[in-house]
Design a protein around this motif. Structure first.
Motif, PDB file in Angstrom:
ATOM      1  N   HIS A  20       0.811  -1.230   0.000  1.00  0.00           N
ATOM      2  CA  HIS A  20       0.000   0.000   0.000  1.00  0.00           C
ATOM      3  C   HIS A  20       0.838   1.271   0.000  1.00  0.00           C
ATOM      4  O   HIS A  20       0.376   2.332   0.418  1.00  0.00           O
ATOM      5  N   ASP A  44      -0.377   3.880   2.788  1.00  0.00           N
ATOM      6  CA  ASP A  44       0.589   3.511   3.843  1.00  0.00           C
ATOM      7  C   ASP A  44       1.826   4.393   3.606  1.00  0.00           C
ATOM      8  O   ASP A  44       2.812   3.978   3.007  1.00  0.00           O
ATOM      9  N   ARG A  68      -3.575   2.031  -3.760  1.00  0.00           N
ATOM     10  CA  ARG A  68      -4.651   1.074  -3.497  1.00  0.00           C
ATOM     11  C   ARG A  68      -5.975   1.563  -4.060  1.00  0.00           C
ATOM     12  O   ARG A  68      -6.919   0.786  -4.178  1.00  0.00           O
ATOM     13  N   HIS A 148       2.732  -2.437   6.763  1.00  0.00           N
ATOM     14  CA  HIS A 148       1.608  -1.512   6.570  1.00  0.00           C
ATOM     15  C   HIS A 148       1.638  -0.406   7.610  1.00  0.00           C
ATOM     16  O   HIS A 148       2.298  -0.524   8.647  1.00  0.00           O
ATOM     17  N   SER A 149       0.855   0.639   7.330  1.00  0.00           N
ATOM     18  CA  SER A 149       0.613   1.651   8.357  1.00  0.00           C
ATOM     19  C   SER A 149      -0.752   2.269   8.119  1.00  0.00           C
ATOM     20  O   SER A 149      -1.286   2.232   7.002  1.00  0.00           O
ATOM     21  N   GLU A 223       0.766  -3.826  11.081  1.00  0.00           N
ATOM     22  CA  GLU A 223       0.000  -2.600  10.822  1.00  0.00           C
ATOM     23  C   GLU A 223       0.459  -1.604  11.887  1.00  0.00           C
ATOM     24  O   GLU A 223       0.215  -1.806  13.077  1.00  0.00           O
TER      25      GLU A 223
HETATM   26 ZN   LIG Z   1      -1.741  -1.213   4.305  1.00  0.00          ZN
END
Ligand SMILES: [Zn+2]
Length: 267
Positions: A20, A44, A68, A148-149, A223
């Protein structure tokens, strides 16, 4: 289609995936987005920069170039929902806040979306699969870290503030339990950050699809709260002062993965 991914091969049995991180849009998506989506709020952000140190560790890295909002690489090609309740799909139709992503009538057509699947989604997954196969052939096992973030407060998706570090192993199915324990222990040693294992985020498609501990492929998703390294709102600035202590923990997690692999497999 311009360049769809950024892959760098490393020298240790670890692949870091960043599905992402992409900022690129197709002309159709660009033209159709509502004004609030033009700044790509659900990205992200800065993940390749945050994990730049991983090259020193010898990890392979794979990062998306497309947003995304074009196609979500962490969803299955048949678009089976990942989570019970509010979530976003293979071709998101809403922002994380729940508002429509596209202006009425300006969503990409089914035909266009089929080309996104073929030309963006497929190459990312082919690269992932081939690299994991290469690592397994060379080392006898492979480690996958899906990075991810997300904004720490999103009332439409979850209640309250998210823990800083959200580890996901698909409820234990995507990696050996002793590996998850070691990663949790690393987070626990850093009391300045909160953490959870298999909380709201248990691992998306990549973690679930590629993690097969019985076949010596161990996958973990992280995440990470964006509040740990950046401004969570526009213009989404990277904050090195916040990121530096966060990277200490990220480095320990990646080193922890590699140490676990050496202990378990002897190389
Ligand atoms: Zn993500």
């Amino acid at each position: 289609m311009e360049k769809v991914l950024n892959f760098k091969q490393g020298r240790v049995p670890l692949l870091i995936s960043m599905p992402h991180a992409g900022l690129r849009l197709t002309p159709t998506v660009q033209a159709g987005l509502i004004p609030a989506a033009q700044s790509l709020p659900d990205t992200d952000w800065h993940i390749p920069r945050l994990y730049a140190f991983a090259a020193e560790l010898g990890a392979s890295t794979l990062a998306a170039e497309y947003s995304r909002f074009v196609v979500d690489l962490n969803r299955p090609a048949d678009d089976t929902p990942m989570y019970v309740g509010a979530t976003t799909g293979l071709y998101p139709s809403i922002l994380f806040d729940g508002v429509p992503l596209f202006r009425e009538g300006l969503e990409p057509s089914a035909e266009e979306r089929a080309t996104y699947l073929q030309q963006i989604w497929m190459p990312y997954h082919q690269t992932l699969e081939q690299e994991l196969a290469r690592l397994k052939a060379e080392f006898g096992y492979a480690l996958l870290f899906d990075a991810h973030s997300i904004r720490s407060l999103i009332p439409h998706l979850f209640d309250g503030k998210l823990p800083d570090f959200n580890l996901g192993t698909f409820n234990g199915a995507s990696c050996d339990p002793t590996l998850a324990q070691q990663l949790e222990a690393i987070c626990a040693r850093h009391g300045e950050f909160s953490h959870v294992l298999n909380g709201r985020f248990k691992g998306g498609h990549i973690t679930r699809h590629y993690g097969h501990p019985a076949e010596d492929i161990h996958a973990v998703q992280l995440e990470l709260c964006q509040s740990t390294y950046m401004e969570e709102f526009e213009p989404f600035n990277y904050r090195a002062d916040l990121a530096t202590p966060t990277q200490v923990v990220l480095r320990e997690l990646l080193e922890g993965l590699l140490a676990w692999g050496r202990q378990t497999y002897g190389k």
